[in-house]
Design a protein around this motif. Structure first.
Motif, PDB file in Angstrom:
ATOM      1  N   ALA A 198       0.828  -1.210   0.000  1.00  0.00           N
ATOM      2  CA  ALA A 198       0.000   0.000   0.000  1.00  0.00           C
ATOM      3  C   ALA A 198       0.859   1.256   0.000  1.00  0.00           C
ATOM      4  N   TYR A 199       2.048   1.149   0.572  1.00  0.00           N
ATOM      5  CA  TYR A 199       2.931   2.311   0.703  1.00  0.00           C
ATOM      6  C   TYR A 199       4.254   2.060  -0.003  1.00  0.00           C
ATOM      7  N   GLN A 216       7.671   7.080   4.377  1.00  0.00           N
ATOM      8  CA  GLN A 216       6.867   6.387   3.389  1.00  0.00           C
ATOM      9  C   GLN A 216       5.651   7.225   3.022  1.00  0.00           C
ATOM     10  N   CYS A 217       5.034   6.894   1.890  1.00  0.00           N
ATOM     11  CA  CYS A 217       3.814   7.578   1.462  1.00  0.00           C
ATOM     12  C   CYS A 217       2.951   6.585   0.696  1.00  0.00           C
ATOM     13  N   ARG A 218       1.736   6.974   0.401  1.00  0.00           N
ATOM     14  CA  ARG A 218       0.865   6.126  -0.399  1.00  0.00           C
ATOM     15  C   ARG A 218       1.533   5.796  -1.725  1.00  0.00           C
ATOM     16  N   ALA A 234      -2.286  14.478   2.778  1.00  0.00           N
ATOM     17  CA  ALA A 234      -0.940  14.723   3.302  1.00  0.00           C
ATOM     18  C   ALA A 234       0.028  13.607   2.939  1.00  0.00           C
ATOM     19  N   ASN A 235      -0.474  12.350   2.834  1.00  0.00           N
ATOM     20  CA  ASN A 235       0.413  11.226   2.537  1.00  0.00           C
ATOM     21  C   ASN A 235       0.379  10.819   1.066  1.00  0.00           C
ATOM     22  N   ALA A 239       2.154  14.868  -3.028  1.00  0.00           N
ATOM     23  CA  ALA A 239       2.325  15.935  -2.038  1.00  0.00           C
ATOM     24  C   ALA A 239       3.697  15.895  -1.374  1.00  0.00           C
ATOM     25  N   MET A 240       4.454  14.837  -1.628  1.00  0.00           N
ATOM     26  CA  MET A 240       5.753  14.693  -0.968  1.00  0.00           C
ATOM     27  C   MET A 240       6.741  15.757  -1.450  1.00  0.00           C
TER      28      MET A 240
END
Length: 250
Positions: A198-199, A216-218, A234-235, A239-240
């Motif tokens: 998922a991430y 980590q992020c999505r 945000a994740n 957006a990173m």
């Protein structure tokens, strides 16, 4: 007092999901899940959500509504199964959904049957019998790729498992089995595993959409920003803010 199934397994950040699963009973507030995913019924539910949240881009609305659905049912199922050690008998015909005034899922009624013993880690029924037809219906409704909806679902399963690991409330062995599932492309029976990865990892120094350091992020964007009503999550990978690497001189 709400008659919930397995309420004793929900603690701390998971306590808000303790009433999401309720025993089958006559309840005029519920709609059978099989009827809910019929095109006319689903369109009505999503139209209610869109009006309540002032969001009218159909793909953004469907993706955002799906997060409520996947979180309420997915998190509650994972916690209940790992706590009880039993796989819940989830089917479209055995589930009924009650919604809030804004169209978001509030709780589900299902038969209070024992389920399959020693199989709490088995999420096959959740994936095949419920999530798959819901994902297909949502994708057909708004022409958004199924992988976007599966990404929404998988992030909530991963978050709930992290919470269970942190709390150490559920038995360790089935938690490890689910953790293993999230790291494998296929399920043990060879079937499609939509909860795989998922991430994705982020390099050191990455900041999320709220300006917080993250590792980590999505993996996929949920596409809710197709409607101006919603910003990026945000994740979200989009957006990173990644660190700027200085070039070596000389």
């Amino acid at each position: 007092m709400v008659a919930a199934l397995y309420p004793s397994y929900f603690h701390d950040n998971l306590a808000g999901f303790a009433d999401a699963l309720r025993p089958a009973a006559w309840d005029p507030a519920t709609v059978p899940m099989r009827r809910l995913i019929e095109p006319a019924s689903l369109s009505e539910r999503l139209a209610c959500f869109s009006a309540a949240h002032d969001t009218y881009e159909p793909r953004a609305a469907a993706s955002q509504w799906s997060k409520w659905f996947f979180s309420r049912l997915g998190i509650a199922t994972l916690v209940a199964q790992l706590g009880s050690g039993r796989a819940l008998p989830l089917t479209l015909d055995g589930l009924a959904l009650a919604s809030r005034d804004d169209g978001t899922p509030a709780y589900f009624r299902l038969a209070d049957t024992p389920g399959t013993a020693h199989a709490g880690h088995d999420l096959s029924a959740l994936i095949d019998e419920v999530f798959t037809p819901v994902v297909n219906a949502l994708s057909a409704h708004c022409r958004l790729a199924p992988r976007v909806f599966w990404s929404n679902a998988s992030t909530y399963i991963a978050w709930a498992l992290d919470e269970l690991d942190r709390q150490a409330q559920a038995p360790r062995a089935p938690r490890i089995a689910v953790r293993d599932l999230l790291s494998r492309r296929d399920r043990p029976d060879g079937g499609f595993n939509p909860f795989y990865r998922a991430y994705k990892r982020c390099p050191p120094g990455t900041m999320d959409g709220d300006g917080r350091p993250v590792d980590q992020c999505r993996r996929l964007c949920c596409m809710r920003d197709l409607d101006a009503r919603w910003d990026l999550c945000a994740n979200c990978p989009r957006a990173m803010r990644f660190p700027v690497l200085e070039r070596a001189s000389g």
